[in-house]
Design an enzyme around this catalytic site. Sequence first.
Site, PDB file in Angstrom:
ATOM      1  CG  HIS A  79      -2.254  -0.771   0.759  1.00 33.80           C
ATOM      2  ND1 HIS A  79      -2.203  -2.031   0.216  1.00 33.80           N
ATOM      3  CD2 HIS A  79      -3.566  -0.441   0.793  1.00 33.80           C
ATOM      4  CE1 HIS A  79      -3.431  -2.441  -0.041  1.00 33.80           C
ATOM      5  NE2 HIS A  79      -4.287  -1.486   0.290  1.00 33.80           N
ATOM      6  CG  ASP A 143      -6.981   7.870   9.088  1.00 34.42           C
ATOM      7  OD1 ASP A 143      -6.857   7.932  10.324  1.00 34.42           O
ATOM      8  OD2 ASP A 143      -6.804   8.841   8.342  1.00 34.42           O
ATOM      9  CD  GLU A 256      -7.594  11.165  11.416  1.00 36.16           C
ATOM     10  OE1 GLU A 256      -8.067  11.469  10.291  1.00 36.16           O
ATOM     11  OE2 GLU A 256      -6.957  10.110  11.617  1.00 36.16           O
TER      12      GLU A 256
HETATM   13  C1  FAD Z   1      -5.732   3.584   1.877  1.00 34.94           C
HETATM   14  C2  FAD Z   1      -4.514   3.912   2.709  1.00 34.94           C
HETATM   15  C3  FAD Z   1      -4.672   4.544   3.926  1.00 34.94           C
HETATM   16  C4  FAD Z   1      -3.563   4.851   4.706  1.00 34.94           C
HETATM   17  N1  FAD Z   1      -3.768   5.455   5.912  1.00 34.94           N
HETATM   18  C5  FAD Z   1      -2.720   5.743   6.695  1.00 34.94           C
HETATM   19  C6  FAD Z   1      -2.907   6.358   7.959  1.00 34.94           C
HETATM   20  O1  FAD Z   1      -4.008   6.673   8.356  1.00 34.94           O
HETATM   21  N2  FAD Z   1      -1.814   6.590   8.721  1.00 34.94           N
HETATM   22  C7  FAD Z   1      -0.555   6.239   8.323  1.00 34.94           C
HETATM   23  O2  FAD Z   1       0.377   6.445   9.093  1.00 34.94           O
HETATM   24  N3  FAD Z   1      -0.352   5.674   7.119  1.00 34.94           N
HETATM   25  C8  FAD Z   1      -1.393   5.429   6.300  1.00 34.94           C
HETATM   26  N4  FAD Z   1      -1.182   4.863   5.077  1.00 34.94           N
HETATM   27  C9  FAD Z   1       0.190   4.661   4.620  1.00 34.94           C
HETATM   28  C10 FAD Z   1       0.728   3.320   5.077  1.00 34.94           C
HETATM   29  O3  FAD Z   1       0.973   3.326   6.472  1.00 34.94           O
HETATM   30  C11 FAD Z   1       2.056   2.995   4.388  1.00 34.94           C
HETATM   31  O4  FAD Z   1       1.954   3.108   3.006  1.00 34.94           O
HETATM   32  C12 FAD Z   1       2.499   1.581   4.758  1.00 34.94           C
HETATM   33  O5  FAD Z   1       3.808   1.403   4.346  1.00 34.94           O
HETATM   34  C13 FAD Z   1       1.633   0.569   4.061  1.00 34.94           C
HETATM   35  O6  FAD Z   1       1.788  -0.669   4.668  1.00 34.94           O
HETATM   36  P1  FAD Z   1       2.019  -1.935   3.756  1.00 34.94           P
HETATM   37  O7  FAD Z   1       1.897  -3.102   4.671  1.00 34.94           O
HETATM   38  O8  FAD Z   1       1.176  -1.957   2.565  1.00 34.94           O
HETATM   39  O9  FAD Z   1       3.565  -1.703   3.386  1.00 34.94           O
HETATM   40  P2  FAD Z   1       4.290  -1.827   1.974  1.00 34.94           P
HETATM   41  O10 FAD Z   1       3.815  -0.769   1.075  1.00 34.94           O
HETATM   42  O11 FAD Z   1       4.188  -3.214   1.490  1.00 34.94           O
HETATM   43  O12 FAD Z   1       5.808  -1.521   2.426  1.00 34.94           O
HETATM   44  C14 FAD Z   1       6.198  -0.231   2.814  1.00 34.94           C
HETATM   45  C15 FAD Z   1       7.701  -0.186   3.088  1.00 34.94           C
HETATM   46  O13 FAD Z   1       7.988  -0.937   4.261  1.00 34.94           O
HETATM   47  C16 FAD Z   1       8.825  -2.034   3.958  1.00 34.94           C
HETATM   48  N5  FAD Z   1       8.294  -3.164   4.712  1.00 34.94           N
HETATM   49  C17 FAD Z   1       7.120  -3.808   4.526  1.00 34.94           C
HETATM   50  N6  FAD Z   1       6.986  -4.765   5.466  1.00 34.94           N
HETATM   51  C18 FAD Z   1       8.089  -4.715   6.247  1.00 34.94           C
HETATM   52  C19 FAD Z   1       8.542  -5.434   7.377  1.00 34.94           C
HETATM   53  N7  FAD Z   1       7.832  -6.431   7.903  1.00 34.94           N
HETATM   54  N8  FAD Z   1       9.731  -5.101   7.922  1.00 34.94           N
HETATM   55  C20 FAD Z   1      10.472  -4.089   7.414  1.00 34.94           C
HETATM   56  N9  FAD Z   1      10.111  -3.390   6.329  1.00 34.94           N
HETATM   57  C21 FAD Z   1       8.921  -3.694   5.763  1.00 34.94           C
HETATM   58  C22 FAD Z   1       8.743  -2.226   2.448  1.00 34.94           C
HETATM   59  O14 FAD Z   1       9.906  -2.799   1.904  1.00 34.94           O
HETATM   60  C23 FAD Z   1       8.545  -0.797   1.975  1.00 34.94           C
HETATM   61  O15 FAD Z   1       9.777  -0.140   1.908  1.00 34.94           O
HETATM   62  C24 FAD Z   1      -2.266   4.547   4.256  1.00 34.94           C
HETATM   63  C25 FAD Z   1      -2.100   3.935   3.012  1.00 34.94           C
HETATM   64  C26 FAD Z   1      -3.205   3.608   2.255  1.00 34.94           C
HETATM   65  C27 FAD Z   1      -3.016   2.980   0.922  1.00 34.94           C
END
Ligand code: FAD
Length: 503
Positions: A79, A143, A256
């Site tokens: 994400h 969120d 918020e």
């Molecule tokens: C619809 C939506 C709503 C969101 N709302 C919020 C919000 O309210 N507050 C907020 O703070 N953020 C929010 N985000 C952002 C979100 O927190 C970050 O984009 C987060 O990285 C997404 O998590 P993911 O599991 O998809 O990580 P990914 O996109 O898969 O990875 C993100 C990064 O972390 C690394 N990574 C992934 N897993 C691990 C692990 N286990 N150990 C070490 N590194 C790792 C990856 O290599 C990459 O560099 C939102 C994003 C979306 C799409």
Amino acid sequence: MVAYLERILLDTDITNSIDLKGSIETGGSTVAASKDFGYLYSALPLALIKPSGAEDIARVIKAASQVPHTTVAARGNGHSVNGQAMTVGGLVIDMRSTEENHFQLLSIDGSPDYIDVSGGALWEDVLTRCVSDFGLAPRSWTDYLGLTVGGTLSNAGVSGQAFRYGPQISNVMELDVVTGKGDITVCSETQNPELFFGVLGGLGQFGIITRARVKLQTAPDMVRWIRIVYSEFEDYTRDAEFLVSQKDGESFDYVEGFVFSNNDDPVNGWPSVPLDPNHGFNPALIPSTAGSVLYCLEVAFQYRNGDQPSTVDTAVSGLLKGLGFVEGLKFQVDLSYVEFLLRVKRVEEEARANGIWETPHPWLNLFISKSSIGDFDRTVFKEMLKDGIGGPILIYPLLRSKWDNRTSTALPDSEIFYLVALLRSVPEGPLVEKAVAQNNEILEWCIKEGLDFKQYLPHYRTKEDWKRHFGNQWTRFAERKASFDPMAILAPGQNIFTRTHHS
Ligand SMILES: Cc1cc2nc3c(=O)[nH]c(=O)nc-3n(C[C@H](O)[C@H](O)[C@H](O)COP(=O)(O)OP(=O)(O)OC[C@H]3O[C@@H](n4cnc5c(N)ncnc54)[C@H](O)[C@@H]3O)c2cc1C
């Protein structure tokens, strides 16, 4: 061509030579890992690894270290919006395959205050299991909860509870991390603290989080979710800052807010405010002094099933008393605590049904200090973005004292700073470039005007930009990289360090 063939041979060796309990997939099944929520970038990996746990991950990293140029990207739920979880021709580790690992309630000092969860678990599953199995819940959220524990801890994890409990990275006690050297390490404030604090907000640069120990509290049953509208930015920020500065028990449980256009546009304007389709927004109530945009403070009050409705009404009225919102522009609904925390999942379901979830998301997230937010409002909200962005524009205050300076997340200087999130959804085509260009224009303006700000979920192309981003934290960040991932194998999609060949 020779180099290309050599690479293919080396690559074939690597995927065949890792002995895993989980699986390695190549070919068509890697395509899913070549995209992310942003739909802006794509990078095809060589293989998609579905590890069974930390040992598999350690083997993958060690094997990658033997092959020049090969990088490893942990993918949480993909994400990110700028390819942060991608690798070109490297190995993607699908952390979701470990999501069932570790789930365990811990009783420390006789009270069940912590839960161990996998780095690959989705927060929505952590929520539903904690509440249904134990009546407990983590304290600080995002969120949207379709994100992994490891993914949000690699950034910060902020939402309307962060003013009270700090971001998610302030709410973990211990981690299991596989470093860029392939070492499996337990870390906490007292054990390997440099790795612990480095990894929190560390953009995946120092290790892969396979287990997190998360603080819990008793889960409330119900939430009163309220939106109140402001016409003046100064009134909005005064009340928001007042609410986040009150003591525990003397304010709302969630604070918020967002900016919206002062018009009837269904996505960007008045209709985006009511919480229930039956609520009407009466624009006649907006003061004639209002400008191009209005502001909506969003708060929530938690309570138990046994609480009398009159007690809840009295408590909420007490908290709203004295706030300077526009009379009559108040909207509220009561819903269960779990429904409240899963509120964006409902938005996702609707967007998927309308075919607008899987669309480009050129997002821009900023932390802007209190001293700069007024200037930002005058130029960016009221002028550049006055017609909206095709999605929410969040703005709410956070308190620096609830963050730990030892973690890696870069913050502006002042105690009160604002999260500003431009959550754009744009149809494929020329509008995407236009949105990216506008984001860049905003960033350039912030720099030119000398605003005290940082990007959240940062995205930069050059090391110079990263150095500027981290400022006086850069040396520490680079030293941590040299200690824990000296060959720069991990998280290449962040574009901070370049893979080296020596060991
Ligand atoms: C619809 C939506 C709503 C969101 N709302 C919020 C919000 O309210 N507050 C907020 O703070 N953020 C929010 N985000 C952002 C979100 O927190 C970050 O984009 C987060 O990285 C997404 O998590 P993911 O599991 O998809 O990580 P990914 O996109 O898969 O990875 C993100 C990064 O972390 C690394 N990574 C992934 N897993 C691990 C692990 N286990 N150990 C070490 N590194 C790792 C990856 O290599 C990459 O560099 C939102 C994003 C979306 C799409």
